[in-house]
Design an enzyme around this catalytic site. Structure first.
Site, PDB file in Angstrom:
ATOM      1  N   LEU B  76      77.994  85.268 100.290  1.00 29.18           N
ATOM      2  CA  LEU B  76      78.211  85.272 101.742  1.00 29.18           C
ATOM      3  C   LEU B  76      78.338  86.698 102.291  1.00 29.18           C
ATOM      4  O   LEU B  76      78.396  86.901 103.497  1.00 29.18           O
ATOM      5  CB  LEU B  76      79.442  84.433 102.096  1.00 29.18           C
ATOM      6  CG  LEU B  76      79.318  82.938 101.757  1.00 29.18           C
ATOM      7  CD1 LEU B  76      80.591  82.188 102.154  1.00 29.18           C
ATOM      8  CD2 LEU B  76      78.104  82.301 102.430  1.00 29.18           C
ATOM      9  N   ASP B 165      79.287  88.028  88.728  1.00 25.61           N
ATOM     10  CA  ASP B 165      77.883  87.785  89.094  1.00 25.61           C
ATOM     11  C   ASP B 165      77.243  88.979  89.788  1.00 25.61           C
ATOM     12  O   ASP B 165      77.876  89.679  90.571  1.00 25.61           O
ATOM     13  CB  ASP B 165      77.766  86.569  90.009  1.00 25.61           C
ATOM     14  CG  ASP B 165      76.310  86.197  90.227  1.00 25.61           C
ATOM     15  OD1 ASP B 165      75.631  85.940  89.233  1.00 25.61           O
ATOM     16  OD2 ASP B 165      75.854  86.207  91.378  1.00 25.61           O
ATOM     17  N   HIS B 245      72.429  80.520  87.084  1.00 25.87           N
ATOM     18  CA  HIS B 245      70.987  80.675  87.329  1.00 25.87           C
ATOM     19  C   HIS B 245      70.111  80.736  86.070  1.00 25.87           C
ATOM     20  O   HIS B 245      69.475  81.751  85.785  1.00 25.87           O
ATOM     21  CB  HIS B 245      70.701  81.869  88.236  1.00 25.87           C
ATOM     22  CG  HIS B 245      71.509  83.117  87.983  1.00 25.87           C
ATOM     23  ND1 HIS B 245      71.586  83.715  86.747  1.00 25.87           N
ATOM     24  CD2 HIS B 245      72.262  83.878  88.815  1.00 25.87           C
ATOM     25  CE1 HIS B 245      72.340  84.803  86.848  1.00 25.87           C
ATOM     26  NE2 HIS B 245      72.764  84.912  88.077  1.00 25.87           N
ATOM     27  N   ASP B 318      72.213  80.182  94.541  1.00 30.24           N
ATOM     28  CA  ASP B 318      72.237  81.645  94.401  1.00 30.24           C
ATOM     29  C   ASP B 318      71.753  82.291  95.698  1.00 30.24           C
ATOM     30  O   ASP B 318      71.024  83.296  95.687  1.00 30.24           O
ATOM     31  CB  ASP B 318      71.415  82.127  93.199  1.00 30.24           C
ATOM     32  CG  ASP B 318      71.733  83.579  92.841  1.00 30.24           C
ATOM     33  OD1 ASP B 318      72.640  84.175  93.469  1.00 30.24           O
ATOM     34  OD2 ASP B 318      71.077  84.122  91.943  1.00 30.24           O
TER      35      ASP B 318
END
Lengths: 306, 436
Positions: B76, B165, B245, B318
């Protein structure tokens, strides 16, 4: 005839288009033999050399080719352009467009930049080397040079020695030679061989003696010296021991084999001086032919309706 | 106000529900869910009409009515990269895509490795968000791979998982400690699997296509080596590992094998890994630049197979929105990432159309399964659950037009694709977003 307004790579060309350029280049080669070497086809046109990577020979070759065709030439290079001030590639491109240029000759360290410009600009984009992707005019001049000695491409055995992974010249040459029916051999350490390259219909050798046997054309590539520190090979001495083109090795090729190099050479690293300056070397001929080929490309693209 | 959703096909894998029925929402909660008896259908509808005045009635005829989607992996960008996305725009994009819950990754600026940032995200989401946001905390301080962040404080403040991440935890000992220490809270450690030595300088999948494009490749081994390492550490520690992912066939196999050995590992993939191959990069379109990179047909098939047999548990987005200036540039220097929230479900539906998975499986991978992995009370239409609902028309088609995304990130490789499955309405905590 030409469909595209741009020359982005050999990948995109048909064999007919390639021969068309080479035919046109032989016309211009005759022009270059005249006393007065200037012809008028691009009078009033502007060629921008946009070089984001240091290059002397390619830029000079394009500049001279454009001038021989009576075009005006502007040289943008990274040290003098506003790129260092943080201007984006897009803005640089739009600036060139606003200046009213007709051709942009682009050299960049990132693959795909000519394609990016091609989408952004309606003028002709000529790829003068993009990252490890292509260097199409180099392949065209190589073809032209080989043809002038061998009279044909089909069936020739062409050995390319060196850093294939990082070489745009190797890629453009592979496409050009295979499209016209040559048998291409790549000779390099496995660390410098790009992934799945065998799908391009070539043969791969990690032993130079094997690869050179009965070759019609032997081409060595420039070895970027910084590859050693990145672990692609342990030392320049070891590289030369394994892959350097020496007189002894050249004897394995056909007696009338020609030796080529896109320049600039590292003498004693990829090629022995005796070979570079020897009777089989056509390295300087390549430079002369480069001029004719680039004149042909500019001339033919000028004729494409945009 | 009460909301009655009627005439829709209710599908809620968390309760094994699939049938025409009604949902009654009151005070932001699911008050009642009721499947119609076929014989009584006319009667049920008739009975309700007298009360209609006090209800907002939503007619979901021809649509599926499912739990609001749960994205366990999104960026975000706030705080720090508000020019790429904000919590307000990102959650709005989420709602537009049928999502009602978003878990956001900690690679903000500052990194979400302390309670101040966690609190900021949670408060901002309550104030400005269009759906529920759960932050994911960093594993290591500043994601620097040197020492563990204060995982307890982060968990207590509202983080639901931990991840570095965007970058891997390269130090195996720290990864071991993270997997061990997080057992106290029973939350997953989410691993971005990438061997940075192998991927260095890479911008796309390594293979024939990278060779002919002259772009630096990232080998599948860069992902698989770290997946194998983390699976080994998970087995060693008994911690909870979630692999983010998944893009390669080898990773799918490693995870499948780990699960068969009883190792506590879960995994997610993203729509681009089952929708695209590296051949699409021929155009040098930087919207296709994503990390891990889109792979080959063989990998796409393996990812689909993994979703089908459960080796891969979740479809996450993602979602990685970027400003146009970070994408309209040289391929080598363009940013990695795809703005994915507004196309994810429709891309998932393509798997259903292809017969790779069934509709119920698709919904599971995007609702209850990620909720269970994250330990959050979402992804269900159970009575008393938050009123998070997506109403989707499976037959309607639309053309993907990133310029109309609600996300600030217009970076979609699916520009111009015609997809089936329009999000008609999203209801988040009882608030109705009507997209028709």
């Amino acid at each position: 005839m030409f469909k595209s307004k741009d020359l982005l790579g050999i990948k995109e060309l048909t064999p007919e288009e390639i021969y068309h350029i080479l035919d046109s280049a032989s016309g211009f080669k005759d022009v270059l033999k005249r006393d007065i070497k200037k012809v008028p086809p691009l009078r009033g046109k502007t060629v921008v050399n946009l070089f984001f990577e240091p290059s002397t020979r390619t830029r000079i070759s394009f500049e001279l080719a454009a001038k021989r065709l009576s075009a005006d030439v502007i040289n943008f290079s990274i040290t003098t352009s506003s790129v260092v001030k943080g201007e984006t590639l897009k803005d640089t491109a739009l600036t060139i467009k606003a200046l009213g240029a007709d051709f942009v000759v682009i050299r960049h360290s990132s693959a795909g930049v000519p394609h990016f410009l091609s989408r952004l600009l309606d003028i002709s984009v000529i790829n003068a080397g993009d990252g490890s992707n292509e260097h199409p005019t180099q392949a065209l001049l190589d073809l032209f040079t080989i043809l002038s000695y061998k009279k044909k491409i089909k069936g020739l055995v062409i050995a390319i020695i060196g850093d294939i992974t990082h070489s745009r010249v190797a890629r453009s040459d592979i496409y050009a030679f295979t499209k016209l029916g040559a048998r291409v051999r790549l000779i390099c350490p496995p660390t410098l061989l790009p992934a799945e390259v065998d799908q391009l219909g070539i043969e791969v050798f990690d032993n130079i003696e094997e690869g050179l046997k009965k070759a019609d054309v032997v081409m060595t590539l420039r070895l970027q010296l910084e590859r050693q520190s990145k672990g692609f090979f342990p030392s320049l001495e070891e590289y030369f021991y394994l892959y350097g083109l020496t007189a002894g090795r050249l004897r394995l090729a056909k007696d009338d084999a020609i030796v080529m190099h896109p320049g600039p050479m590292n003498r004693g690293v990829e090629i022995e001086s005796e070979i570079a300056d020897g009777p089989q070397s056509v390295i300087l001929e390549q430079v002369t032919n480069g001029l004719a080929v680039r004149m042909a490309v500019l001339y033919l693209l000028a004729g494409v309706k945009k | 106000m009460k909301i009655l959703i009627k005439n829709g096909r209710l599908i809620d894998p968390s309760q094994g529900i699939d049938g025409i029925g009604e949902i009654l929402i009151e005070k932001g909660k699911i008050r009642e869910i009721k499947l119609e008896q076929k014989s009584k259908r006319a009667e049920v509808q008739k009975g309700k009409t007298s009360e209609l005045q006090s209800f907002r009635t939503i007619d979901a005829s021809g649509c599926i009515v499912i739990p609001g989607l749960v994205d366990m992996h999104a960026h975000l960008r706030e705080p720090g990269f508000e020019y790429k996305e904000t919590i307000a725009t990102g959650t709005k994009a989420a709602a537009r895509g049928g999502f009602t819950t978003v878990c956001c990754m900690p690679n903000t600026n500052p990194v979400n490795d302390n309670i101040a940032v966690t609190e900021f995200i949670i408060e901002k989401a309550i104030k400005e968000g269009s759906c529920t946001v759960y932050p994911i905390g960093a594993i290591t301080k500043s994601q620097k791979n040197e020492e563990l962040a204060e995982l307890e404080a982060l968990k207590r403040t509202g983080c639901v998982a931990f991840s570095d991440d965007g970058r891997p935890v390269t130090n195996s000992l720290i990864m071991r400690r993270a997997l061990e220490y997080s057992k106290i809270f029973d939350v997953p450690i989410i691993s971005h699997c990438e061997d940075l030595y192998l991927s260095e300088g890479g911008v796309m999948n390594e293979g024939f296509v990278s060779t002919i494009l002259g772009l630096r490749g990232i080998p599948k081994a860069a992902e698989e080596i770290m997946a194998a390492r983390d699976i080994a550490l998970c087995a060693l520690t008994g911690g909870r590992l979630h692999i983010a992912h998944v893009s390669s066939e080898g990773s799918v196999k490693l995870i499948r094998d780990a699960k068969s050995r009883g190792i506590n590992v879960t995994a997610e993939t993203c729509p681009h890994y089952f929708s695209l191959t590296d051949e699409a990069l021929i155009s040098y379109d930087t919207n296709l630049k994503v990390n891990p990179p889109v792979r080959t047909k063989q990998d796409v098939e393996a990812v689909k197979e993994g979703l089908k047999d459960g080796a891969i548990d979740v479809i996450a987005t993602d979602h990685a929105p970027h400003h146009i200036d970070d994408k309209v540039r040289e391929f080598d220097s363009a940013a990695f990432g795809i703005s994915g929230l507004e196309t994810a479900f429709a891309l998932g539906l393509q798997l259903v159309a292809q017969g790779a998975i069934d509709l119920k499986q698709l919904i599971m991978t995007m609702t209850i399964t990620p909720s269970r992995i994250m330990g959050i009370p979402k992804g269900t239409l159970a009575e008393d659950a938050d009123a998070d609902v997506a109403i989707i028309n499976l037959e309607n088609s639309f053309v993907v037009d990133p310029s109309r995304f609600l996300s600030k990130g217009k970076n979609s490789p699916f520009n111009g694709w015609t997809l089936k499955g329009t999000i008609e309405k999203t209801i988040a905590m009882g608030k109705v977003y009507d997209w028709t």
